[in-house]
Design a protein around this motif. Structure first.
Motif, PDB file in Angstrom:
ATOM      1  N   GLY A  50       0.910  -1.228   0.031  1.00  0.00           N
ATOM      2  CA  GLY A  50       0.012   0.050   0.014  1.00  0.00           C
ATOM      3  C   GLY A  50       0.910   1.124  -0.031  1.00  0.00           C
ATOM      4  N   ARG A  51       2.126   1.342   0.072  1.00  0.00           N
ATOM      5  CA  ARG A  51       3.025   2.515   0.222  1.00  0.00           C
ATOM      6  C   ARG A  51       4.106   2.235  -0.866  1.00  0.00           C
ATOM      7  NH1 ARG A  51       6.198   3.193   4.586  1.00  0.00           N
ATOM      8  NH2 ARG A  51       6.568   1.075   4.970  1.00  0.00           N
ATOM      9  N   PHE A  52       4.527   1.060  -1.380  1.00  0.00           N
ATOM     10  CA  PHE A  52       5.717   1.075  -2.238  1.00  0.00           C
ATOM     11  C   PHE A  52       4.994   0.158  -3.454  1.00  0.00           C
ATOM     12  CE2 PHE A  52       9.460   0.490   0.689  1.00  0.00           C
ATOM     13  CZ  PHE A  52       8.776   1.637   1.384  1.00  0.00           C
ATOM     14  N   THR A  53       5.660   0.712  -4.619  1.00  0.00           N
ATOM     15  CA  THR A  53       5.102   0.207  -5.919  1.00  0.00           C
ATOM     16  C   THR A  53       6.171   0.034  -6.818  1.00  0.00           C
ATOM     17  OG1 THR A  53       2.916   1.346  -5.902  1.00  0.00           O
ATOM     18  CG2 THR A  53       3.675   0.576  -8.029  1.00  0.00           C
ATOM     19  N   ILE A  54       6.279  -1.375  -7.335  1.00  0.00           N
ATOM     20  CA  ILE A  54       7.544  -1.706  -8.190  1.00  0.00           C
ATOM     21  C   ILE A  54       6.961  -1.686  -9.568  1.00  0.00           C
ATOM     22  CG2 ILE A  54       7.087  -4.223  -8.073  1.00  0.00           C
ATOM     23  CD1 ILE A  54      10.069  -4.528  -7.940  1.00  0.00           C
ATOM     24  N   SER A  55       7.951  -1.157 -10.566  1.00  0.00           N
ATOM     25  CA  SER A  55       7.674  -1.095 -11.922  1.00  0.00           C
ATOM     26  C   SER A  55       8.774  -1.422 -12.686  1.00  0.00           C
ATOM     27  CB  SER A  55       6.841   0.172 -12.209  1.00  0.00           C
ATOM     28  OG  SER A  55       7.565   1.120 -12.129  1.00  0.00           O
TER      29      SER A  55
END
Length: 124
Positions: free
Chosen positions: A66-71
């Motif tokens: 909910g706080r970090f996003t990987i792309s």
């Protein structure tokens, strides 16, 4: 030989955001997982997030969901970790890593390669 180079670490106040980048090279196939681990002072290294190069499946540790996003930008062979709502407990050296598998429930699996790391410091 796989080479991973991290960038984007720094000092940020609690509640702030940072984006880490990992430039990857040397892969001979697209059957691998790539992502991030971190190690805080006095603590063991822990998996943070990863993404499967072939399927795009992702994994997040409970502490960052909910706080970090990987792309990933496959054309640039670069993986990003977008970190928001940062907390002092996120302070650590963040390592980019590539391994044979990114499991959606367990993260990176197998033996692989690591970058040198980038420091992230979150002040309270």
């Amino acid at each position: 030989e796989v080479t991973l180079v991290e960038s984007g670490g720094g000092l940020v106040q609690a509640g702030g955001s940072l984006r880490l980048s990992c430039a990857a090279s040397g892969f001979t196939s697209d059957e691998y997982g790539i992502g991030w681990l971190r190690q805080a002072p006095g603590k063991e290294r822990e998996g943070v997030s990863c993404i499967s190069r072939r399927s795009g499946a992702t994994y997040y540790a409970d502490s960052v969901k909910g706080r970090f996003t990987i792309s990933s930008d496959n054309a640039k062979n670069t993986v990003y970790l977008h970190m928001s709502s940062l907390k002092p407990e996120d302070t650590a050296i963040y390592y980019c890593a590539a391994m044979p598998l990114c499991h959606k429930d367990y993260g990176l699996r197998g033996f692989g390669s690591f970058g040198r790391g980038t420091q992230v410091t979150v002040s309270s």
